[in-house]
Design an enzyme around this catalytic site. Structure first.
Site, PDB file in Angstrom:
ATOM      1  N   ASP A   3      -5.757 -17.919  -2.702  1.00  0.00           N
ATOM      2  CA  ASP A   3      -4.395 -17.813  -2.191  1.00  0.00           C
ATOM      3  C   ASP A   3      -3.977 -16.388  -1.858  1.00  0.00           C
ATOM      4  O   ASP A   3      -2.794 -16.126  -1.666  1.00  0.00           O
ATOM      5  CB  ASP A   3      -3.412 -18.398  -3.208  1.00  0.00           C
ATOM      6  CG  ASP A   3      -3.447 -17.667  -4.545  1.00  0.00           C
ATOM      7  OD1 ASP A   3      -4.465 -17.027  -4.845  1.00  0.00           O
ATOM      8  OD2 ASP A   3      -2.451 -17.756  -5.288  1.00  0.00           O
ATOM      9  N   GLU A   4      -4.928 -15.481  -1.749  1.00  0.00           N
ATOM     10  CA  GLU A   4      -4.570 -14.066  -1.594  1.00  0.00           C
ATOM     11  C   GLU A   4      -5.647 -13.351  -0.787  1.00  0.00           C
ATOM     12  O   GLU A   4      -6.838 -13.577  -0.984  1.00  0.00           O
ATOM     13  CB  GLU A   4      -4.436 -13.449  -2.985  1.00  0.00           C
ATOM     14  CG  GLU A   4      -4.041 -11.994  -3.027  1.00  0.00           C
ATOM     15  CD  GLU A   4      -4.007 -11.483  -4.461  1.00  0.00           C
ATOM     16  OE1 GLU A   4      -3.745 -10.277  -4.630  1.00  0.00           O
ATOM     17  OE2 GLU A   4      -4.271 -12.257  -5.415  1.00  0.00           O
TER      18      GLU A   4
END
Length: 359
Positions: free
Chosen positions: A108-109
């Site tokens: 998610d990053e």
């Protein structure tokens, strides 16, 4: 007139409460409610918490029992890593429309270097806005972004407008902004290091900037050079696409020192959950298990075991890690930090199925 230096344009994209947001998206009954992704058992661990849960103090890596005490209405949902991986691929595809320089940090990053982007957009702020809009349109999920001229500041900036926002740190703002921050707010300076800095009279970025590199290396080893640079808002690390990971690890620093074997078992649980979760998400396996212990006096030791074939399930990772911990008993003093790591990584396709430990 001297030519102006060309600064890089770096974006740090961070999905908002990713796992929990996916669950709320897919189950309307969860929307607006405090949600934790993870195990609800006595020794379960919160892998992710929705923003509603965070208002009660629930955080990732928190023991489920503690989370329930903080928020009795908390709803636990089992993680669905295959779904998260699918959404992550969708997001990565959107990134790739703008730049090939994508450095994933997790599902998610990611960091993006958009200095010379594929759409020839001069403004990194505009690039970030377009990417966030595309993510929302395609996945119905929100993302936050930090934009700056290096990775350290971009990461810092991404926390300023969460959730569903973005923030820019421009070249003329970096030094002043860093000077005002408490050292504990710096990415890369954890609670234990921040406490050590405080003991040395270093409380803010300005305090840190006033120290020599030699002084910081004397007290913090090689990391001292990194602290010396970021206190000056400097970070020359490139955005590295398709980085090959050599190990995966997780560490937990405790507010109170651990004193018993049962404490160690419970304290290591979040790290085991994190490491094995990564293995499942990425279909990666490893052959070397390492346990790291830092005592109350900051003395640090590690213990490792290596197998001829890969560690193939969480039970073996946990069993071996706990055996390594048991070898440290009896404890001469309290333990302030526990970590577990898996190295000698390989993809699941080439990983073996039988574990033979070498002592």
């Amino acid at each position: 007139m001297e030519p102006q230096p060309e600064y890089r344009r770096i974006i740090h994209l961070d999905m908002d409460a990713f796992y929990a947001s996916v669950e709320q998206r897919d189950d309307p009954a969860l929307r607006g409610r405090p949600v934790a992704v993870g195990g609800s058992r006595q020794r379960g661990v919160v892998a992710a918490a929705s923003y509603e849960a965070r208002e009660f103090g629930v955080r990732s890596a928190m023991a489920s029992s503690v989370a329930l005490r903080k928020c009795p209405e908390l709803v636990f949902v089992k993680p669905r890593f295959e779904v998260y991986k699918t959404v992550s691929r969708q997001i990565r595809a959107i990134f790739a429309e703008y730049t090939p320089l994508i450095e994933p940090v997790s599902l998610d990053e990611a960091y993006l270097d958009v200095t010379h982007n594929l759409k020839q957009i001069a403004s990194a702020t505009q690039v970030a806005q377009q990417i966030r809009a595309a993510i929302l349109a395609e996945t119905q999920l929100t993302a936050s972004a930090g934009i700056s001229y290096n990775k350290f500041l971009a990461k810092l900036a991404s926390n300023y407008r969460k959730p569903n926002g973005q923030f820019v740190i421009r070249p003329h703002q970096g030094l002043a902004l860093v000077a005002e921050l408490a050292v504990g707010q710096f990415h890369g300076i954890g609670p234990v290091t921040a406490a050590r800095m405080n003991q040395l009279g270093i409380f803010t970025g300005l305090d840190l900037r006033q120290q020599s590199e030699a002084f910081l290396r004397q007290h913090f080893g090689k990391a001292g050079s990194y602290y010396y640079a970021i206190a000056r808002a400097q970070d020359n690390r490139p955005v590295v696409a398709d980085r090959v990971r050599k190990s995966i690890g997780s560490e937990t620093t405790f507010e109170q020192d651990l004193a018993t074997y049962d404490d160690l078992v419970a304290g290591l649980a979040p790290g085991l959950e994190s490491v094995w979760g990564y293995c499942q998400r990425t279909e990666t396996r490893g052959r070397t298990i390492t346990v790291k212990v830092k005592y109350a006096d900051f003395q640090q030791i590690t213990r490792s075991r290596t197998s001829l074939t890969s560690v193939d399930d969480k039970a073996m990772l946990e069993k071996t890690s706990l055996e390594l911990l048991a070898g440290l008993l009896p404890l001469a003093q309290g333990v302030r930090l526990l970590g577990v790591a898996l190295s000698n990584l390989e993809t699941e396709e080439v990983a073996g199925r039988q574990l033979v430990l070498i002592f």
